[in-house]
Design a protein around this motif. Structure first.
Motif, PDB file in Angstrom:
ATOM      1  N   GLY A  40      36.683   3.792 -17.399  1.00 28.41           N
ATOM      2  CA  GLY A  40      37.048   4.637 -18.530  1.00 28.41           C
ATOM      3  C   GLY A  40      38.356   4.283 -19.195  1.00 28.41           C
ATOM      4  O   GLY A  40      38.765   4.960 -20.127  1.00 28.41           O
ATOM      5  N   SER A  42      41.469   2.958 -17.361  1.00 28.83           N
ATOM      6  CA  SER A  42      42.721   2.810 -16.587  1.00 28.83           C
ATOM      7  C   SER A  42      43.243   1.380 -16.650  1.00 28.83           C
ATOM      8  O   SER A  42      44.446   1.143 -16.666  1.00 28.83           O
ATOM      9  CB  SER A  42      42.524   3.263 -15.131  1.00 28.83           C
ATOM     10  N   GLY A  99      34.718   1.298  -6.769  1.00 28.65           N
ATOM     11  CA  GLY A  99      33.336   1.275  -6.314  1.00 28.65           C
ATOM     12  C   GLY A  99      32.335   1.469  -7.441  1.00 28.65           C
ATOM     13  O   GLY A  99      31.300   0.794  -7.488  1.00 28.65           O
ATOM     14  N   SER A 100      32.643   2.366  -8.374  1.00 24.21           N
ATOM     15  CA  SER A 100      31.669   2.657  -9.439  1.00 24.21           C
ATOM     16  C   SER A 100      31.438   1.441 -10.325  1.00 24.21           C
ATOM     17  O   SER A 100      30.299   1.129 -10.694  1.00 24.21           O
ATOM     18  CB  SER A 100      32.146   3.844 -10.278  1.00 24.21           C
ATOM     19  N   ASP A 103      29.763  -1.392  -8.179  1.00 29.80           N
ATOM     20  CA  ASP A 103      28.346  -1.090  -7.921  1.00 29.80           C
ATOM     21  C   ASP A 103      27.494  -1.266  -9.172  1.00 29.80           C
ATOM     22  O   ASP A 103      26.335  -1.685  -9.099  1.00 29.80           O
ATOM     23  CB  ASP A 103      28.193   0.343  -7.378  1.00 29.80           C
ATOM     24  N   THR A 139      40.984  -2.145  -8.095  1.00 31.55           N
ATOM     25  CA  THR A 139      42.100  -1.301  -8.549  1.00 31.55           C
ATOM     26  C   THR A 139      42.228  -0.004  -7.756  1.00 31.55           C
ATOM     27  O   THR A 139      43.103   0.808  -8.026  1.00 31.55           O
ATOM     28  CB  THR A 139      41.951  -0.945 -10.049  1.00 31.55           C
ATOM     29  N   SER A 148      31.310  -5.189   0.596  1.00 32.16           N
ATOM     30  CA  SER A 148      30.132  -4.606   1.248  1.00 32.16           C
ATOM     31  C   SER A 148      28.825  -5.175   0.706  1.00 32.16           C
ATOM     32  O   SER A 148      28.792  -5.837  -0.327  1.00 32.16           O
ATOM     33  CB  SER A 148      30.125  -3.082   1.078  1.00 32.16           C
ATOM     34  N   LYS A 161      20.971  10.061  -6.425  1.00 30.47           N
ATOM     35  CA  LYS A 161      21.974   9.025  -6.180  1.00 30.47           C
ATOM     36  C   LYS A 161      21.486   8.215  -4.989  1.00 30.47           C
ATOM     37  O   LYS A 161      21.330   8.757  -3.896  1.00 30.47           O
ATOM     38  CB  LYS A 161      23.324   9.681  -5.880  1.00 30.47           C
ATOM     39  N   THR A 183      48.977   3.134  -9.935  1.00 32.62           N
ATOM     40  CA  THR A 183      48.754   4.016 -11.100  1.00 32.62           C
ATOM     41  C   THR A 183      47.695   5.083 -10.819  1.00 32.62           C
ATOM     42  O   THR A 183      47.383   5.901 -11.687  1.00 32.62           O
ATOM     43  CB  THR A 183      48.313   3.188 -12.327  1.00 32.62           C
ATOM     44  N   HIS A 199      34.010   5.438   6.460  1.00 37.10           N
ATOM     45  CA  HIS A 199      33.141   4.267   6.672  1.00 37.10           C
ATOM     46  C   HIS A 199      33.230   3.785   8.117  1.00 37.10           C
ATOM     47  O   HIS A 199      32.250   3.276   8.669  1.00 37.10           O
ATOM     48  CB  HIS A 199      33.502   3.140   5.699  1.00 37.10           C
ATOM     49  N   HIS A 269      27.454  10.369   4.850  1.00 38.58           N
ATOM     50  CA  HIS A 269      27.277   9.700   3.558  1.00 38.58           C
ATOM     51  C   HIS A 269      25.980  10.116   2.873  1.00 38.58           C
ATOM     52  O   HIS A 269      25.948  10.384   1.679  1.00 38.58           O
ATOM     53  CB  HIS A 269      27.328   8.176   3.736  1.00 38.58           C
TER      54      HIS A 269
END
Ligand code: NZQ
Ligand code: ZN
Length: 391
Positions: A40, A42, A99-100, A103, A139, A148, A161, A183, A199, A269
């Motif tokens: 978004g 950053s 991760g988003s 992935d 980040t 992974s 999901k 940040t 994890h 998870h």
């Protein structure tokens, strides 16, 4: 003793300033055209995107951009990326984020390499047979996706999901500069620390056998993240603590802390993915809610491991196993609360009805392919009870 495979093909460049090596790195893989995937904004604000595009321009590497990946990343964004890559014959994916973003890049990689609907791999209708290659500039220390074999995507329409696991999506390289994580807002740093610990917990709380060496690594990792998480909650600019949790993020989910176990538990998870799919909860904050509820429900079925965790990770003394195990769960909750993480759903103003809980439990059971769990095999009723305890 359990057999295991340990496969970590990702080249890691760790430390301050390593992003400067990106051009040479891409040249070494003969990459001429790539898609930058990011979130978004950053990395726009921090200047990292400009740093990267300057390098790409200097090395005459052509790039396209896919921006706007949201936390709990969506299938629609994946399909957007697949279209861009196919239309422009792009040969590599560069994920800059957490991760988003990673992935999403992994899912684009599957969708480009394999014909048909990419959701098939997440709904377990088919298995991918390959993927486009991916590089990562990390980040946020959290999901561990940078090393992974996993990618987790939410279907916009159904709110399911789901994860897809295969070695094809393990990133080719990961550049990790702890400075870039300074940040982060506090809630993301702390949710990330919780996810990292989780994890390893998923691999630690098993009943099917463990290796001593793996247990020692796992306990050391959890101690390190509890300690440095607390340091970062007080002082987010502590670069040494940033480095500790960043490396822990990768080691906690690249398979190392599970070598020799029975495949892990992973029910916290699985239960959490339903929450973040349905209510868009931050993954690590969902885990700080689900784990205590799960632990209180299953600890008597795996008392030795809960006792060992309380003693070796949290330093709780005593010989009464049940008492020590209970104190370990309580202390874990106290630490999460001290990090301002929620330990009950109501702290996030989320109040599922009984029907909502049944829906999540059914969906979880379906995604597990039936009752699942190593500490305790959980069926539908158990899942309903754990969600209810988390209210
Ligand atoms: O989108 P931007 O603007 O970049 O903001 C992000 C986002 O809002 C922000 N952020 C990231 N780095 C930042 C920053 N803000 C300021 N400074 C920085 N340096 O942080 C927010 C969260 O980002 P996200 O990528 O969602 O975080 P995380 O790494 O925790 O990833 C969570 C996702 O990964 C999945 C989770 O389910 C969730 O969807 N997981 C993936 C796994 C895997 N692939 O192996 C395993 C995990 O168990 C997990 O399920
Ligand atoms: Zn996780």
């Amino acid at each position: 003793m359990n057999k295991f495979k340990y496969y970590t093909p990702t080249k890691v460049l760790f430390g301050e300033g390593r992003v400067k090596e990106l051009g040479d790195l891409l040249n070494s893989y003969k990459i001429n055209k790539l898609l930058i995937v990011y979130g978004g904004g950053s990395i726009v604000k921090s200047g990292l995107l400009k740093e990267v595009t300057d390098i790409l321009n200097n090395y005459n590497i052509k790039y396209y951009e896919l921006k706007g990946v949201e936390p709990n990343p969506l299938l629609s964004k994946v399909n957007e990326g697949i279209d861009i890559v196919k239309k422009n014959n792009i040969e590599f994916l560069l994920a800059i984020g957490g991760g988003s973003v990673i992935d999403t890049a992994k899912a684009i990689g599957y969708g480009v390499f394999n014909d048909g609907d990419v959701w098939d791999f997440y709904s377990k209708r088919r298995k991918p047979e390959g993927s486009l290659k991916i590089g990562v500039i990390l980040t946020i220390a959290a999901a561990g996706s940078e090393m992974s074999d996993s990618s987790v995507i939410t279907n916009d329409k159904t709110k399911e999901k789901r994860g897809c696991n295969s070695d094809y999506c393990r990133p080719t390289f990961a550049i990790m500069d702890p400075k870039y994580t300074t940040t982060l807002p506090d809630n993301q740093t702390m949710a990330g620390c919780c996810d990292i610990i989780m994890h390893t917990m998923e691999r630690y709380f098993t009943k099917g056998g463990n290796l001593e060496i793996t247990d020692e690594i796992a306990e050391g990792l959890m101690r390190t993240v509890f300690k440095n998480g607390t340091i970062l909650h007080d002082n987010p600019n502590d670069i040494k603590a940033r480095a500790e949790v960043m490396w822990a993020s990768s080691l906690s989910h690249n398979g190392l802390t599970g070598c020799g176990n029975d495949g892990g538990d992973f029910m916290s998870h699985k239960l959490e993915h339903e929450l973040s799919g349905k209510y868009n909860v931050t993954h690590g904050a969902g885990l700080s809610i689900i784990w205590p509820s799960w632990a209180e429900y299953v600890y008597m079925n795996n008392l030795d491991r809960f006792y060992k965790y309380a003693k070796n990770v949290l330093g709780i003394e005593g010989t009464d196993k049940m008492d020590v195990a209970k104190k370990g769960i309580r202390k874990t909750k106290e630490i999460f609360s001290s990090w301002n993480l929620p330990i009950k759903l109501r702290e996030l103003d989320i109040y599922p009805t009984h029907e909502d809980i049944i829906d999540m439990a059914k969906s979880c059971l379906e995604s597990c392919g039936g009752p699942k769990g190593s500490s305790r095999l959980l069926d539908l009723n158990d899942m309903i009870n754990i969600y209810t305890n988390a209210l």
